[in-house]
Design a protein around this motif. Structure first.
Motif, PDB file in Angstrom:
ATOM      1  N   LYS A  66       1.754  10.514  -6.196  1.00  0.00           N
ATOM      2  CA  LYS A  66       2.122   9.096  -6.070  1.00  0.00           C
ATOM      3  C   LYS A  66       3.308   8.934  -5.132  1.00  0.00           C
ATOM      4  O   LYS A  66       3.355   7.994  -4.316  1.00  0.00           O
ATOM      5  CB  LYS A  66       2.464   8.521  -7.439  1.00  0.00           C
ATOM      6  CG  LYS A  66       1.257   8.157  -8.280  1.00  0.00           C
ATOM      7  CD  LYS A  66       0.515   6.957  -7.700  1.00  0.00           C
ATOM      8  CE  LYS A  66      -0.582   6.483  -8.624  1.00  0.00           C
ATOM      9  NZ  LYS A  66      -1.335   5.346  -8.063  1.00  0.00           N
ATOM     10  N   ALA A  67       4.285   9.828  -5.237  1.00  0.00           N
ATOM     11  CA  ALA A  67       5.457   9.745  -4.358  1.00  0.00           C
ATOM     12  C   ALA A  67       5.058   9.940  -2.909  1.00  0.00           C
ATOM     13  O   ALA A  67       5.551   9.245  -2.006  1.00  0.00           O
ATOM     14  CB  ALA A  67       6.493  10.787  -4.781  1.00  0.00           C
ATOM     15  N   GLN A  68       4.145  10.890  -2.659  1.00  0.00           N
ATOM     16  CA  GLN A  68       3.708  11.131  -1.289  1.00  0.00           C
ATOM     17  C   GLN A  68       2.927   9.942  -0.737  1.00  0.00           C
ATOM     18  O   GLN A  68       3.096   9.536   0.425  1.00  0.00           O
ATOM     19  CB  GLN A  68       2.837  12.393  -1.218  1.00  0.00           C
ATOM     20  CG  GLN A  68       3.480  13.651  -1.773  1.00  0.00           C
ATOM     21  CD  GLN A  68       4.851  13.901  -1.213  1.00  0.00           C
ATOM     22  OE1 GLN A  68       5.026  14.027   0.009  1.00  0.00           O
ATOM     23  NE2 GLN A  68       5.842  13.970  -2.084  1.00  0.00           N
ATOM     24  N   GLU A  69       2.094   9.362  -1.555  1.00  0.00           N
ATOM     25  CA  GLU A  69       1.232   8.272  -1.092  1.00  0.00           C
ATOM     26  C   GLU A  69       1.991   6.943  -0.991  1.00  0.00           C
ATOM     27  O   GLU A  69       1.524   6.022  -0.337  1.00  0.00           O
ATOM     28  CB  GLU A  69       0.028   8.125  -2.010  1.00  0.00           C
ATOM     29  CG  GLU A  69      -0.890   9.332  -1.932  1.00  0.00           C
ATOM     30  CD  GLU A  69      -2.176   9.180  -2.727  1.00  0.00           C
ATOM     31  OE1 GLU A  69      -3.173   9.852  -2.387  1.00  0.00           O
ATOM     32  OE2 GLU A  69      -2.195   8.391  -3.694  1.00  0.00           O
ATOM     33  N   SER A  70       3.152   6.879  -1.638  1.00  0.00           N
ATOM     34  CA  SER A  70       3.952   5.651  -1.516  1.00  0.00           C
ATOM     35  C   SER A  70       4.881   5.697  -0.311  1.00  0.00           C
ATOM     36  O   SER A  70       5.628   4.759  -0.045  1.00  0.00           O
ATOM     37  CB  SER A  70       4.804   5.453  -2.785  1.00  0.00           C
ATOM     38  OG  SER A  70       5.793   6.458  -2.901  1.00  0.00           O
ATOM     39  N   GLY A  71       4.857   6.835   0.417  1.00  0.00           N
ATOM     40  CA  GLY A  71       5.660   6.943   1.629  1.00  0.00           C
ATOM     41  C   GLY A  71       6.987   7.594   1.436  1.00  0.00           C
ATOM     42  O   GLY A  71       7.807   7.663   2.357  1.00  0.00           O
ATOM     43  N   GLU A  72       7.249   8.090   0.191  1.00  0.00           N
ATOM     44  CA  GLU A  72       8.518   8.768  -0.046  1.00  0.00           C
ATOM     45  C   GLU A  72       8.527  10.130   0.661  1.00  0.00           C
ATOM     46  O   GLU A  72       7.507  10.787   0.790  1.00  0.00           O
ATOM     47  CB  GLU A  72       8.739   8.980  -1.555  1.00  0.00           C
ATOM     48  CG  GLU A  72       8.846   7.675  -2.336  1.00  0.00           C
ATOM     49  CD  GLU A  72      10.170   7.004  -2.190  1.00  0.00           C
ATOM     50  OE1 GLU A  72      11.035   7.556  -1.481  1.00  0.00           O
ATOM     51  OE2 GLU A  72      10.371   5.929  -2.778  1.00  0.00           O
ATOM     52  N   ASP A  73       9.708  10.541   1.113  1.00  0.00           N
ATOM     53  CA  ASP A  73       9.844  11.852   1.751  1.00  0.00           C
ATOM     54  C   ASP A  73      10.365  12.866   0.752  1.00  0.00           C
ATOM     55  O   ASP A  73      11.087  12.532  -0.157  1.00  0.00           O
ATOM     56  CB  ASP A  73      10.811  11.769   2.943  1.00  0.00           C
ATOM     57  CG  ASP A  73      10.253  10.854   4.052  1.00  0.00           C
ATOM     58  OD1 ASP A  73       9.032  10.883   4.248  1.00  0.00           O
ATOM     59  OD2 ASP A  73      11.061  10.157   4.680  1.00  0.00           O
TER      60      ASP A  73
END
Length: 453
Positions: A446-453
């Motif tokens: 979810k973090a990756q797909e929300s654009g978080e680095d």
């Protein structure tokens, strides 16, 4: 309570009670390790960080942590325990698992139902029992309008005419009973043909298609009655069904064992051949079977899940999209409070019905006489067993109460707990460890797909 972990270079911080997820930089991640579970900093441990980080950077990190605390996004209090009395009140039955056939045309080596007969006699559910099951569900569902019926086996397509008639009967009762039925069927697809597929696509809200992945893996454990493999016959039928479902729900569901701890390859194989809704579950097998998941296998499995998660994100971002059931998590809405606390509702809201009409807490308890709840013709005779299930929640299980993942797994599977510990309140340890790793992967995704680095 918080949970922190690293995955593929990302520092993840989960606030358990609020469900808030944060991606921290290295300084903030190391600083938060110096806080206890109540959010109190250990000044001595923080001072030790001065040998690694600049003092101002540490102050800035602490300020951000305190800001998140003030916004109720870190170290939050449990919002659910005070609601427990409301959500553990007497419930109604909302779903039945109908064992349409205690018989099967496969002989899967890991099957908890033996060879489909649940350690009893091979039998098919009659239409009389099926109709009475629908009546029983209506009568015991109170004011609940939406009801669920799962057609299960063995292999339900062995008794498909009765499946059809039960569906028609349920539909005929919907209006006058003010109910709405949702149907699911689980099948190994061997008997799928045009007629059955058309009916399933018209009437079943969800279809579960059983296939274990790569041909050599599937055929080693999912054999036909004559001992031959099942992959070549199942695959085209299951794919055809998946393609026909279009916007309707389905998933292809497999099992991995000690024999294929590289199960990520099976997930990707299923995606590569054309399925986009996939679940590969860990086997629950007895020690000594040669198939069971052992504690010494856990690190291998953890690494497999993490590598699968990385490839999963890559494929979804590059247009090769598919869903993996265990990587699906809703961080914004998620399950209702009752489900977070109690789980699937087995033994209370969800019951299994045998071909003879006997009632059990769920399909995995069928055949265990100590869990017999009654019969659809005579009603629920002994509620002491149901009371034990009603008492089960994440707060009445000591191992769950202190676990960071409790609101995601809802206390785990009661049947697995009983199988390994003879107590539905003592979770299956290996299952817990696998669930926690899957949740970590799902949150990282979810973090990756929300654009978080």
């Amino acid at each position: 309570m918080i949970h922190t972990y690293k995955m593929h270079g990302t520092n993840m911080v989960l606030d358990v009670n609020s469900g808030s997820v944060h991606v921290f930089d290295d300084i903030s991640y190391d600083v938060i390790q110096c806080y206890d579970q109540d959010g109190n900093p250990d000044e001595e441990r923080i001072s030790d960080l001065l040998s690694i980080y600049d003092e101002q950077d540490i102050k800035d990190a602490r300020a951000e942590i305190e800001n998140l605390k003030n916004k109720n996004l870190l170290f939050t209090v449990d919002p659910y325990q005070k609601m427990l009395p409301e959500w553990t009140k007497k419930t109604v039955i909302k779903a039945l698992c109908l064992h349409i056939a205690h018989d099967c045309n496969l002989r899967c080596s890991y099957c908890f139902a033996g060879t489909g007969e649940y350690m009893g006699h091979r039998s098919l559910m009659s239409l009389e029992v099926g109709k009475r099951a629908i009546d029983f569900l209506i009568e015991n569902s109170g004011n609940r309008r939406n009801l669920e019926v799962d057609f299960f086996g063995g292999e339900p397509l062995l008794n498909f005419d009765v499946v059809k008639e039960i569906v028609y009967y349920a539909r005929s009762r919907e209006k006058e009973a003010n109910k709405k039925f949702r149907f699911t069927i689980t099948t190994n697809a061997l008997l799928l043909d045009e007629e059955k597929s058309a009916f399933i696509n018209e009437h079943m809200h969800n279809v579960v298609l059983s296939l274990d992945g790569r041909k050599e893996i599937n055929d080693a454990v999912r054999k036909r009655v004559d001992g031959t493999g099942s992959y070549d016959r199942i695959l085209p039928r299951a794919l055809k069904m998946a393609n026909e479902r279009k916007n309707k729900e389905y998933y292809v569901r497999g099992t991995f064992t000690q024999k294929n701890l590289d199960f990520g390859k099976d997930v990707l194989h299923l995606a590569d051949v054309g399925f986009d809704q996939i679940s590969i579950e860990p086997v629950v097998a007895e020690d000594g079977s040669g198939l069971e998941i052992r504690e010494e296998d856990l690190n291998t499995i953890f690494n497999e899940y993490e590598e699968l998660a990385k490839e999963y994100v890559h494929r979804r971002k590059s247009g090769k999209w598919f869903n993996f059931f265990h990587f699906m998590v809703d961080l914004e809405g998620g399950p209702c409070i009752a489900k977070r606390l109690r789980g699937c509702g087995s033994g209370t809201e969800y019951l299994a019905v045998t071909p003879q009409g006997d009632l059990y807490p769920c399909h995995q308890f069928v055949g265990k006489s100590e869990f017999l709840l009654g019969n659809i013709f005579d009603g629920l005779k002994d509620n002491t067993v149901r009371d034990k299930f009603a008492e089960c929640n994440v707060y009445t299980k000591p191992e769950c109460n202190s676990c960071w993942a409790k609101f995601y797994c809802s206390g785990g599977c009661a049947a697995n707990a009983y199988q390994f510990n003879k107590d539905i309140k003592i979770p299956y340890k290996i299952g817990c460890e696998l669930e926690k790793k899957r949740v970590e992967c799902a949150i990282w995704i979810k973090a990756q797909e929300s654009g978080e680095d």
